[in-house]
Design an enzyme around this catalytic site. Structure first.
Site, short mmCIF file in Angstrom:
data_model
loop_
_atom_site.label_atom_id
_atom_site.label_comp_id
_atom_site.label_asym_id
_atom_site.label_seq_id
_atom_site.Cartn_x
_atom_site.Cartn_y
_atom_site.Cartn_z
N GLU A 1 12.85 -4.96 -4.86
CA GLU A 1 11.75 -4.81 -5.81
C GLU A 1 12.21 -4.59 -7.24
O GLU A 1 11.55 -5.00 -8.19
CB GLU A 1 10.86 -3.63 -5.38
CG GLU A 1 9.65 -3.43 -6.26
CD GLU A 1 8.76 -2.30 -5.78
OE1 GLU A 1 7.71 -2.09 -6.40
OE2 GLU A 1 9.11 -1.63 -4.80
N GLY B 1 0.83 -1.20 0.00
CA GLY B 1 0.00 0.00 0.00
C GLY B 1 0.86 1.25 0.00
O GLY B 1 1.12 1.83 1.07
N GLU C 1 11.09 7.68 -15.54
CA GLU C 1 11.53 9.04 -15.25
C GLU C 1 12.08 9.14 -13.83
O GLU C 1 13.13 9.76 -13.59
CB GLU C 1 10.36 10.01 -15.44
CG GLU C 1 9.90 10.18 -16.88
CD GLU C 1 9.04 9.03 -17.37
OE1 GLU C 1 8.76 8.98 -18.58
OE2 GLU C 1 8.63 8.17 -16.55
#
Length: 382
Positions: free
Chosen positions: A250, A132, A369
């Site tokens: 990740e 989250g 970006e």
């Protein structure tokens, strides 16, 4: 002050190659039994039953201490298992976030009670987590989140919303970034992480259907949700540092450049043993890029094994990897030999699926970006 990239070469030890053979045998049995169809986009391919079968073999939580259900194996052994599962297009999505990210966070910052409560179930493939973080209207500025956690008797009352939350409708818990103190001059302060029970009163999960017509993403609306004090991860106000420490896990894995691998395989099958020169050239170039990215990712696995936090190298792997996996469907559309649209044509099915899912690959885990800003800052260019 600039930092230099370093990707030291890593050689896999013999036990890793023995493990590779074991995993390939397991996958062959699964495919022979028709238990799933390969899909190289890990995020859209999930099976709770498959996760439980992996857990029974000890292939979830491989590097964790045994007292938490882990196997106390090396990051390199975990890398080999991950590589084989992703290359085969196995349905790993159900347990993926918990294994890759949530559990390592708890191992590093969680309490002993939290580890004992959650990690053994994750390792068995029975407890699933989601993340989250992102919120409506906050864009890529994660520190601008507005979800509030107000201290109340026995814990926190949480109000706000999260968006683009992958698999929240199938997960049991969410590691949720919240604001526990008002934002001041430095809006990175006052952030904390809570373990949110997605079945708690006041939690509403709304589906977001993607371009392919699949339900992967969700919006989570939190209306005065009570979270017990013992579900605070780490220290109150230390959420930003904790979140950024997760990013190497990740962003550096094979899933950041192997999402279109099945399409590359199908192109090679369609081209046959004597492909046209332009197809042979393209396949050779793509294979060289793939192997380079693999070596970089494997090097990061070695750094994680050594206890380092290679966030800069991970950002580079994700940026280059996303460009690579987006390039494959574009090239295949131009090169595909003998295009035919017969029902049940595996090549056409994989191509269509890849084209529909590809736009999300440069967004999940951080936009290009943002990643390039991180890389530029690490190199002293901004």
């Amino acid at each position: 002050m600039s930092a230099a990239f370093h990707f030291d070469p890593i050689e896999l030890p013999p036990e890793c190659e023995a493990l590779r053979g074991e995993v390939r045998g397991f996958i062959a049995g699964e495919l022979a039994g028709g238990l799933w169809v390969p899909n190289s986009d890990f995020g859209s391919h999930r099976s709770a039953a498959f996760s439980r079968r992996l857990g029974a073999r000890g292939w979830i939580g491989m590097t964790w201490p045994k007292r938490y259900g882990g196997g106390e194996r090396s990051m390199l052994e975990r890398y080999v298992v991950t590589e084989e599962l992703l290359a085969a297009g196995a349905p790993v999505g159900a347990h993926w976030i918990a294994d890759r990210q949530s559990a390592p966070l708890l191992l590093r910052y969680g309490t002993e009670e939290q580890r004992l409560a959650f990690l053994p179930g994750i390792a068995r493939g029975e407890i699933f987590f989601c993340i989250g973080m992102s919120e409506p209207d906050s864009g890529s500025d994660l520190a601008s989140i507005r979800t509030r956690a107000v201290a109340v008797a026995g814990g926190y009352e949480v109000t706000g919303a999260k968006v683009w939350t992958s698999y929240a409708h199938e997960a049991h818990f969410a590691i949720t970034l919240v604001r526990t103190a008002p934002a001041e001059a430095d809006h990175h302060r006052g952030l904390s992480q809570l373990i949110l029970d997605l079945a708690a009163p006041g939690v509403t999960i709304r589906p977001i259907i993607n371009l392919a017509g699949d339900h992967d993403f969700n919006e989570i609306v939190l209306d005065r949700v009570f979270v017990p004090a013992d579900r605070l991860v780490g220290s109150a106000g230390d959420g930003w540092r904790q979140v950024t420490s997760e990013l190497a896990f990740e962003r550096s894995g094979l899933e950041r450049f192997i999402s279109s691998f099945q399409l590359l395989l199908e192109l090679m099958r369609r081209a046959g043993p004597d492909p046209e020169p332009r197809i042979a050239e393209a396949v050779g170039r793509l294979t060289a890029h793939l192997w380079t990215l693999r070596r970089m990712s494997l090097s990061i696995a070695g750094m994680l094994q050594a206890g380092e936090t290679p966030n800069l190298e991970a950002a580079l792997v994700k940026d280059l990897g996303n460009a690579f996996e987006r390039e494959i469907p574009e090239l295949v559309r131009l090169l595909a030999p003998g295009r035919r649209r017969a029902a049940g044509d595996r090549f056409e099915e994989v191509l269509a699926e890849t084209v529909l899912h590809a736009p999300s690959w440069t967004l999940r885990g951080g936009t290009r970006e943002i990643l390039r800003g991180i890389i530029a800052r690490g190199l002293g260019l901004r």
